[in-house]
Motif scaffolding. Structure first.
Motif, PDB file in Angstrom:
ATOM      1  N   VAL A 218     -45.888 -50.373  90.115  1.00  0.00           N
ATOM      2  CA  VAL A 218     -46.529 -50.142  88.821  1.00  0.00           C
ATOM      3  C   VAL A 218     -45.466 -50.196  87.733  1.00  0.00           C
ATOM      4  O   VAL A 218     -44.490 -49.451  87.781  1.00  0.00           O
ATOM      5  CB  VAL A 218     -47.238 -48.766  88.775  1.00  0.00           C
ATOM      6  CG1 VAL A 218     -47.854 -48.532  87.413  1.00  0.00           C
ATOM      7  CG2 VAL A 218     -48.287 -48.670  89.859  1.00  0.00           C
ATOM      8  N   THR A 219     -45.639 -51.102  86.776  1.00  0.00           N
ATOM      9  CA  THR A 219     -44.762 -51.187  85.611  1.00  0.00           C
ATOM     10  C   THR A 219     -45.630 -51.209  84.367  1.00  0.00           C
ATOM     11  O   THR A 219     -46.841 -51.435  84.452  1.00  0.00           O
ATOM     12  CB  THR A 219     -43.889 -52.454  85.649  1.00  0.00           C
ATOM     13  OG1 THR A 219     -44.741 -53.595  85.603  1.00  0.00           O
ATOM     14  CG2 THR A 219     -43.012 -52.513  86.884  1.00  0.00           C
ATOM     15  N   ALA A 220     -45.032 -50.985  83.227  1.00  0.00           N
ATOM     16  CA  ALA A 220     -45.785 -51.027  81.975  1.00  0.00           C
ATOM     17  C   ALA A 220     -46.402 -52.405  81.777  1.00  0.00           C
ATOM     18  O   ALA A 220     -47.547 -52.527  81.337  1.00  0.00           O
ATOM     19  CB  ALA A 220     -44.878 -50.674  80.802  1.00  0.00           C
ATOM     20  N   GLU A 221     -45.663 -53.461  82.133  1.00  0.00           N
ATOM     21  CA  GLU A 221     -46.160 -54.825  81.970  1.00  0.00           C
ATOM     22  C   GLU A 221     -47.326 -55.107  82.916  1.00  0.00           C
ATOM     23  O   GLU A 221     -48.327 -55.696  82.523  1.00  0.00           O
ATOM     24  CB  GLU A 221     -45.037 -55.839  82.203  1.00  0.00           C
ATOM     25  CG  GLU A 221     -43.934 -55.777  81.175  1.00  0.00           C
ATOM     26  CD  GLU A 221     -42.921 -54.661  81.464  1.00  0.00           C
ATOM     27  OE1 GLU A 221     -42.848 -54.156  82.602  1.00  0.00           O
ATOM     28  OE2 GLU A 221     -42.220 -54.270  80.519  1.00  0.00           O
ATOM     29  N   SER A 222     -47.202 -54.697  84.188  1.00  0.00           N
ATOM     30  CA  SER A 222     -48.282 -54.958  85.147  1.00  0.00           C
ATOM     31  C   SER A 222     -49.529 -54.153  84.798  1.00  0.00           C
ATOM     32  O   SER A 222     -50.648 -54.645  84.952  1.00  0.00           O
ATOM     33  CB  SER A 222     -47.838 -54.633  86.576  1.00  0.00           C
ATOM     34  OG  SER A 222     -47.661 -53.243  86.756  1.00  0.00           O
ATOM     35  N   LEU A 223     -49.342 -52.948  84.306  1.00  0.00           N
ATOM     36  CA  LEU A 223     -50.483 -52.121  83.918  1.00  0.00           C
ATOM     37  C   LEU A 223     -51.190 -52.717  82.711  1.00  0.00           C
ATOM     38  O   LEU A 223     -52.413 -52.799  82.671  1.00  0.00           O
ATOM     39  CB  LEU A 223     -50.015 -50.699  83.615  1.00  0.00           C
ATOM     40  CG  LEU A 223     -51.084 -49.623  83.501  1.00  0.00           C
ATOM     41  CD1 LEU A 223     -51.890 -49.540  84.775  1.00  0.00           C
ATOM     42  CD2 LEU A 223     -50.451 -48.292  83.201  1.00  0.00           C
ATOM     43  N   ALA A 224     -50.423 -53.189  81.722  1.00  0.00           N
ATOM     44  CA  ALA A 224     -51.014 -53.790  80.528  1.00  0.00           C
ATOM     45  C   ALA A 224     -51.741 -55.084  80.864  1.00  0.00           C
ATOM     46  O   ALA A 224     -52.844 -55.333  80.372  1.00  0.00           O
ATOM     47  CB  ALA A 224     -49.936 -54.042  79.484  1.00  0.00           C
ATOM     48  N   SER A 225     -51.152 -55.929  81.730  1.00  0.00           N
ATOM     49  CA  SER A 225     -51.810 -57.191  82.063  1.00  0.00           C
ATOM     50  C   SER A 225     -53.057 -56.952  82.901  1.00  0.00           C
ATOM     51  O   SER A 225     -54.056 -57.651  82.743  1.00  0.00           O
ATOM     52  CB  SER A 225     -50.846 -58.122  82.799  1.00  0.00           C
ATOM     53  OG  SER A 225     -50.506 -57.604  84.057  1.00  0.00           O
TER      54      SER A 225
END
Length: 130
Positions: A91-98
């Motif tokens: 889980v990363t900020a980028e994967s969560l946002a996408s």
């Protein structure tokens, strides 16, 4: 009080057994002797402090005494996952946002915090999908 899953012990334990130790995934300079004072000072003292998803180093001080990483939302204090040293976060900020964009979920905090998301990439502290 909340419970944290230790990836080594495999147990949920009370938060008092654990201690945060700062930002995770900090790369030590390959050749410290070749670093300038400014580069070495940046490595030693400066850390990210984001609002939203953050990867942190914790230690299970009262249990197995091993270090591990935690992905935590600094706004809600929710722990999204725990994982062993040497592993990469799922889980990363980028994967969560996408994932939120593809699910058509409205994103608050500039993509850092989910609002009512039903994201299959988000895991609870045991690693189970939420």
């Amino acid at each position: 009080m909340f419970y944290i899953h230790c990836p080594y012990c495999g147990e949920h334990r009370e938060e008092e057994e654990f201690h945060p130790k700062g930002q995770a995934h900090i790369a030590r300079p390959q050749d410290p002797d070749a670093c300038s004072d400014e580069e070495w000072g940046d490595y030693l003292f400066f850390r990210d402090n984001p609002r939203g998803i953050h990867h942190e180093l914790w230690v299970h001080a009262v249990g197995c005494r091993k270090f591990f990483n935690v992905t935590r939302n600094t706004v809600t204090y929710d722990i999204l996952e725990t994982y062993k040293i040497g592993e990469q976060p799922s889980v990363t900020a980028e994967s969560l946002a996408s994932a939120e964009k593809t699910a058509g979920v409205q994103v608050a905090d500039g993509g850092q915090q989910a609002v009512g998301a039903s994201d299959s990439a988000v895991k609870d502290s045991r690693g189970a999908k939420v």
